[in-house]
Write an enzyme that holds these catalytic residues in place. Structure first.
Site, mmCIF file in Angstrom:
data_model
loop_
_atom_site.group_PDB
_atom_site.id
_atom_site.type_symbol
_atom_site.label_atom_id
_atom_site.label_comp_id
_atom_site.label_asym_id
_atom_site.label_seq_id
_atom_site.Cartn_x
_atom_site.Cartn_y
_atom_site.Cartn_z
ATOM 1 N N ALA A 18 0.883 -1.154 -0.031
ATOM 2 C CA ALA A 18 -0.195 -0.153 0.030
ATOM 3 C C ALA A 18 0.831 1.217 0.141
ATOM 4 O O ALA A 18 1.883 1.263 0.322
ATOM 5 C CB ALA A 18 -0.719 -0.162 1.115
ATOM 6 N N PHE A 69 1.324 5.659 0.794
ATOM 7 C CA PHE A 69 1.038 6.447 2.266
ATOM 8 C C PHE A 69 -0.343 7.222 2.169
ATOM 9 O O PHE A 69 -0.762 7.516 3.294
ATOM 10 C CB PHE A 69 2.330 7.367 2.353
ATOM 11 C CG PHE A 69 1.986 8.684 1.610
ATOM 12 C CD1 PHE A 69 1.356 9.657 2.131
ATOM 13 C CD2 PHE A 69 2.787 8.792 0.460
ATOM 14 C CE1 PHE A 69 1.127 10.885 1.300
ATOM 15 C CE2 PHE A 69 2.679 9.869 -0.347
ATOM 16 C CZ PHE A 69 1.706 10.997 -0.032
ATOM 17 N N LYS A 129 1.257 -5.361 3.599
ATOM 18 C CA LYS A 129 2.470 -4.425 3.893
ATOM 19 C C LYS A 129 2.174 -3.152 3.728
ATOM 20 O O LYS A 129 2.046 -2.611 2.544
ATOM 21 C CB LYS A 129 3.584 -4.760 2.778
ATOM 22 C CG LYS A 129 5.156 -4.712 2.868
ATOM 23 C CD LYS A 129 5.547 -3.309 3.323
ATOM 24 C CE LYS A 129 5.603 -2.276 2.127
ATOM 25 N NZ LYS A 129 5.979 -0.833 2.592
ATOM 26 N N GLU A 140 5.557 2.235 4.703
ATOM 27 C CA GLU A 140 6.333 2.676 6.057
ATOM 28 C C GLU A 140 6.315 3.878 6.642
ATOM 29 O O GLU A 140 6.880 4.379 7.713
ATOM 30 C CB GLU A 140 8.005 2.069 5.768
ATOM 31 C CG GLU A 140 8.609 3.082 4.515
ATOM 32 C CD GLU A 140 8.332 2.803 3.329
ATOM 33 O OE1 GLU A 140 7.165 2.209 3.148
ATOM 34 O OE2 GLU A 140 9.160 3.045 2.404
ATOM 35 N N SER A 142 3.269 4.675 -6.833
ATOM 36 C CA SER A 142 3.975 5.523 -7.680
ATOM 37 C C SER A 142 4.153 4.761 -8.940
ATOM 38 O O SER A 142 4.318 3.506 -9.006
ATOM 39 C CB SER A 142 4.972 6.253 -7.349
ATOM 40 O OG SER A 142 6.097 5.348 -6.989
ATOM 41 N N CYS A 165 -4.776 10.215 -5.769
ATOM 42 C CA CYS A 165 -4.298 9.704 -6.919
ATOM 43 C C CYS A 165 -5.585 10.144 -7.918
ATOM 44 O O CYS A 165 -5.349 10.221 -9.256
ATOM 45 C CB CYS A 165 -4.094 8.356 -7.143
ATOM 46 S SG CYS A 165 -5.522 7.488 -7.006
ATOM 47 N N GLU A 197 3.469 14.111 -12.423
ATOM 48 C CA GLU A 197 2.826 14.171 -11.267
ATOM 49 C C GLU A 197 3.349 14.943 -10.200
ATOM 50 O O GLU A 197 4.335 14.877 -9.630
ATOM 51 C CB GLU A 197 2.600 12.548 -10.850
ATOM 52 C CG GLU A 197 1.663 12.719 -9.612
ATOM 53 C CD GLU A 197 1.469 11.163 -9.085
ATOM 54 O OE1 GLU A 197 2.288 10.250 -9.254
ATOM 55 O OE2 GLU A 197 0.296 10.933 -8.685
#
Ligand code: NAD
Length: 490
Positions: free
Chosen positions: A149, A151, A175, A178, A228, A283, A383
């Site tokens: 995943a 952030f 996961k 972090e 990304s 997004c 982006e």
């Protein structure tokens, strides 16, 4: 300082890695926790994969009606814990409390849809496909599945996959990013309470090393990634080379087009919500705003709406927009604005170098609008993932559609108009997977696939709804004849 534990085989366990990185509140800069990172997190993946495989072998044989029962409990627990989870999202990710609550609601809706798995997983049966022979297709789970995943939605994004994966009989390893692992820690406390057999859901922390561990592990049969585009490409290439089923959602550069017949006030309100919601870190955030024909009035209205947004710490009342995730993001976004200026753009509203009183160290950028951006420059294609609107003027809706269609990304394109025929043309011709007509964030609800195209998506089946059911199951076709029929003449 609290080092976060993994959740493997129904238990909280320490990571095999002694290396950690800090989880930092982007508004206050308080260190909230330490999260395991580094090469040894691959050992955590191995433990999780072994537990998940063991769990899958039993879970797949539990009736689908029983498999969805824990999801009903999960829905109730998510609702009961919404306030606490919202606070965690705001603290580690920066968005406002209202935005955080909205994100949890979207997660809950996916749990609800996955509760329909006994209907959604049904398949096809054709009697007498040849005389005395029946043929049918069944859907079976894949085995151990994994979700990696980003952030920007610490709660919601895993729910595009998790409820469907387990309802269809798979086990899953999550996961989290972090940068924002605390929200998922809380959600796993809830998952611990819903009577799932041990090992059906697992969580492993870390960054690239744990991701690579998942991509290479032979027991992991599928990867659901959101993040990304460069990482999505990498995940898709490495995962599929290892024979896994992969769905990899990538980045975006979303255009919205305003036709002269659009309602100016409503349109500018909706578009500023789209551009600046979650500080532009969605997004589906509108990024390039294309006005067709004269744009003086809409420009004024957009500037006013953008200026009126209050920037600050999302836990406080009256805040419309929080910080961006990190110092690096802030620096990157501000230097992209500089780059636009170097490419000939002018800054209509400048959000660079702004401080919020009481949170001077926070990663705040105020709403920014740039115009006259070069259509052949780099920034128009890049982006930004921050609170920056690029205003562009074009002559016709056809010019706008042609511009959209040469965009390498294809996550979303929106049109604002009162004309049904322009809307129909747009939705037919614009090459993006999610289309909005008088909508600023064309986010598919849980019943529909999150349909990115082009470099916004690598794979075949998207997250959510029926696509998720198909992704997490493999079809098996059975052709069947019974001995009584053998005596028949053919
Ligand atoms: P990211 O790509 O940096 O990270 C996503 C995940 O990949 C994280 O879990 C991270 O640990 C892991 N990762 C990062 N670098 C890696 C590497 N080199 N090798 C292996 N794994 C790696 O994305 P992010 O910054 O967390 O999220 C923002 C991006 O996600 C934006 O581009 C945004 O558009 C995109 N996004 C897309 C969607 C969508 O539906 N298409 C939704 C949300 C976010």
């Amino acid at each position: 300082m609290n080092v976060l534990q993994n959740y493997i085989n129904g238990e909280w366990v320490n990571s095999k890695s002694n290396t950690t990185i800090d989880v930092v509140n982007p508004a206050t800069k308080e260190i909230l926790a330490k999260v395991p990172n580094g090469d040894d997190t691959q050992k955590d993946v191995e433990m999780a994969a072994a537990a998940a495989q063991q769990a899958y072998l039993e879970w797949k044989n539990i009736s689908v009606l029983k498999r969805i029962q824990p999801l009903f409990k999960l829905k109730t627990l998510l609702e009961q814990n919404k306030d606490e989870i919202s606070r965690l999202i705001t603290m580690e990710c920066g968005k406002t409390l209202a935005e955080s609550a909205g994100e949890i609601q979207r997660a809950i809706e996916n749990v609800e849809v996955a509760c329909a798995t006994p209907m959604l997983m049904q398949s096809e049966f054709l009697e007498n496909v040849a005389t005395g022979i029946d043929e049918f297709m069944i859907r079976q789970p894949l085995g151990v599945t994994a979700c990696i995943a980003p952030f920007n939605f610490p709660a919601m994004i895993s729910f595009w996959f998790l409820p469907y994966a387990i309802a269809t009989g798979n086990s899953m390893i999550i996961k989290p990013s972090e940068k924002v692992p605390l929200t998922m820690m809380k959600i796993f406390e809830l998952l611990h309470q819903i009577d799932l057999p041990k090992g059906v859901v697992n969580m492993v922390h870390g960054g690239k090393a744990s991701v690579d561990g998942l991509l290479d592990h032979p027991l992991v049969k599928s990867i659901s990634f959101v993040g990304s585009t460069p990482v999505a490409k990498y995940i898709y290439a490495r995962g599929t080379a290892n024979g896994k089923r992969v769905q990899a959602q990538g980045g975006a550069k979303n255009p919205v087009v305003i036709l002269p017949d659009a309602d100016i006030e409503m349109t500018s309100q909706i578009i500023t919500d789209s551009v600046y919601g979650c500080a532009g870190q969605r997004c589906l955030a509108a990024s390039v705003v294309i006005t067709v024909d004269d744009n003086k009035k809409i420009k004024e209205s957009l500037v006013e709406a953008a200026k009126s947004r209050t920037v600050g710490y999302g836990l406080n009342n009256g805040i419309d927009m929080g910080p961006v995730i990190s110092n690096e993001s802030k620096t990157r976004i501000e230097s992209l604005i500089d780059k636009g200026v170097a490419e000939g753009a002018s800054v209509l509203l400048d959000g660079r170098n702004k401080k919020v009183k009481g949170f001077e160290q926070g990663n705040f950028i105020n709403p920014t609008i740039i115009e006259n951006l070069s259509l052949s420059g780099e920034l128009i294609k890049t982006e930004i993932f921050g609170p920056v609107m690029s205003l562009v003027q074009m002559k016709t809706v056809d010019d706008a559609i042609a511009f959209i269609n040469q965009n390498v990304y294809g996550n979303m394109a929106c049109l604002f108009t009162n004309s049904g025929s322009s809307a129909r043309k747009f939705r037919n011709e614009a090459m993006a997977g999610n289309i909005g007509i008088n909508i600023g964030i064309a986010a598919p609800m849980a019943q529909f696939p999150f349909s990115g195209w082009k470099e916004s998506f690598f794979g075949d089946l998207h997250g959510q709804g029926k696509h998720a059911i198909e992704f997490f199951t493999q079809t098996k076709v059975v052709v069947e004849r019974w001995p009584k029929e053998w005596s028949r003449k053919f």
